[in-house]
Design an enzyme around this catalytic site. Structure first.
Site, short mmCIF file in Angstrom:
data_model
loop_
_atom_site.label_atom_id
_atom_site.label_comp_id
_atom_site.label_asym_id
_atom_site.label_seq_id
_atom_site.Cartn_x
_atom_site.Cartn_y
_atom_site.Cartn_z
N ILE A 11 33.58 32.49 22.33
CA ILE A 11 34.12 33.17 21.16
C ILE A 11 33.01 33.45 20.15
CG2 ILE A 11 35.71 32.98 19.21
CD1 ILE A 11 37.05 33.56 21.92
N ASP A 32 23.80 26.56 16.61
CA ASP A 32 24.18 25.95 17.89
C ASP A 32 23.02 25.10 18.35
OD1 ASP A 32 26.49 26.75 20.19
OD2 ASP A 32 24.72 25.70 20.92
N SER A 118 38.37 28.80 15.05
CA SER A 118 38.62 29.68 16.20
C SER A 118 39.59 28.99 17.17
CB SER A 118 37.31 30.01 16.93
OG SER A 118 36.77 28.84 17.53
N CYS A 149 44.73 32.05 21.25
CA CYS A 149 45.12 33.34 21.84
C CYS A 149 46.56 33.30 22.35
CB CYS A 149 44.15 33.72 22.96
SG CYS A 149 44.04 32.53 24.32
N THR A 178 38.59 28.64 32.12
CA THR A 178 37.80 28.53 30.90
C THR A 178 36.65 27.54 31.08
OG1 THR A 178 39.00 26.68 29.88
CG2 THR A 178 39.94 28.89 29.62
N ARG A 193 42.67 19.45 35.55
CA ARG A 193 41.56 20.16 34.90
C ARG A 193 40.22 19.85 35.57
NH1 ARG A 193 41.74 22.75 29.76
NH2 ARG A 193 43.73 22.51 28.67
N ARG A 229 46.17 28.17 35.18
CA ARG A 229 44.85 28.79 35.26
C ARG A 229 44.65 29.38 36.65
NH1 ARG A 229 42.32 26.67 30.61
NH2 ARG A 229 44.08 26.58 29.16
N ASN A 310 42.20 37.23 26.41
CA ASN A 310 42.11 35.97 25.68
C ASN A 310 40.86 35.86 24.82
OD1 ASN A 310 41.40 35.83 28.67
ND2 ASN A 310 40.20 34.09 27.90
#
Length: 330
Positions: A11, A32, A118, A149, A178, A193, A229, A310
């Site tokens: 993002i 970052d 975000s 999203c 993701t 996951r 997913r 997304n």
């Protein structure tokens, strides 16, 4: 308005691409902890959205593109950054690490005037969905969650259907994998996951129903949601199964959303009569695109399908929030 981005993941980098040449804003700095050479490389080349439209280089600790120079910081906590010295109006908090009121407040203490998350933040941060309750924004709000999203897609759809009346809603968001998933099987506290994202269809736990109940209190204890997913890199298909309080027809449901898309939800919700697939939605700026070809109704039960990008759709709403906040910035 002077903007900084904290956290240059998917993002954050897409926001960089979209804001750097937007005349409404001045992108001042990004922060970052990743190696700066790697950051420039990831800004230049993107597997989804292609090569950056202009030359982009790293010069003397800053990113340069065209006639723009953006400072690059590498701090692990906002308290180590002087947003005041950089005269930052709004920090886009995209790291996913400072999503509580106390965490986001570190940006304010460092000198930023406002913080836009975000993601869906903690319960002590206002949750506002653009196109739904954005009119509640006022000058006193200094930290804001624009939801995720999936929330931006589902809120509008449930609110519109609730004009008929909703007994219950089951939502399945078929979503591209993701960065929080894995390429090969590994440990994760949510076992699924940890499975290889490109090899399986993977159901994952999400907090969508809690967010929707915060936004739509009359629907408390009437919503359940899961995200499935799937092995694609972009796009989502939201599958709503809704039990209404009164019978409806397919035509009535489609007309409800077609009207919304052409009036008060224009630019937020779109309505399509084409036979879409997820690849068709890449780069779409809407929070949701109703697929009228897939609407079905059996008496009081409605099956409704909506598509959304997304990443691109969501960053579009974040940019809307920046525009909305401009009137409160000195």
């Amino acid at each position: 308005m002077r903007i900084a981005i904290n956290g240059m993941g998917r993002i954050g980098r897409l926001l960089f691409r979209r804001l750097v040449n937007d005349p409404s804003f001045t992108l001042v700095a990004v922060n970052d902890v990743m190696d700066t050479d790697n950051l420039v490389y990831l800004l230049k080349y993107d597997s989804l959205f292609g090569k950056f439209h202009a030359d982009i280089t790293l010069e003397h600790g800053s990113i340069c593109t065209g006639n723009k120079t953006i400072s690059v910081l590498q701090q692990d906590h906002p308290s180590k950054i002087s947003w005041k010295q950089l005269d930052i109006d709004i920090v886009l908090e995209c790291s996913g690490k400072f999503t509580t009121k106390a965490g986001a407040a570190a940006h304010l203490e460092a000198g930023a005037k406002k913080v836009l998350l975000s993601t869906t933040g903690s319960a002590d941060i206002p949750l506002m969905i653009y196109g739904f309750n954005h009119h509640q924004l006022n000058e006193a709000v200094d930290v804001l969650s624009p939801g995720g999203c999936m929330t931006n897609c589902a809120t509008h759809i449930l609110y519109i259907l609730n004009s008929i009346g909703i007994e219950s809603a089951q939502i399945n968001i078929l979503h591209s994998y993701t960065s929080r998933q894995q390429l090969v099987d590994t440990w994760h506290k949510q076992f699924r996951r940890g499975r290889a994202a490109a090899e399986s269809i993977i159901p994952v736990e999400i907090d969508l129903s809690q967010s929707l109940e915060r936004l739509l209190p009359p629907l408390a204890n009437r919503i359940a949601a899961v995200s499935t997913r799937v092995p694609v890199t972009n796009g989502a298909m939201a599958d709503f199964t809704v039990q209404l309080k009164a019978p409806a027809t397919r035509h009535e449901i489609n007309l409800l959303f077609e009207t919304a898309a052409n009036t008060e939800y224009k630019g937020i919700l779109a309505y399509s009569t084409d036979q879409l697939v997820s690849a068709d939605i890449k780069g779409d700026t809407h929070s949701c695109v109703i697929d009228n070809t897939l609407t079905s109704v059996i008496q009081k039960q409605v099956k409704l399908i909506a598509w959304f990008d997304n990443e691109y759709g969501y960053t579009s709403r974040m940019i809307d929030w920046l525009q909305c906040w401009k009137k409160f910035i000195d």
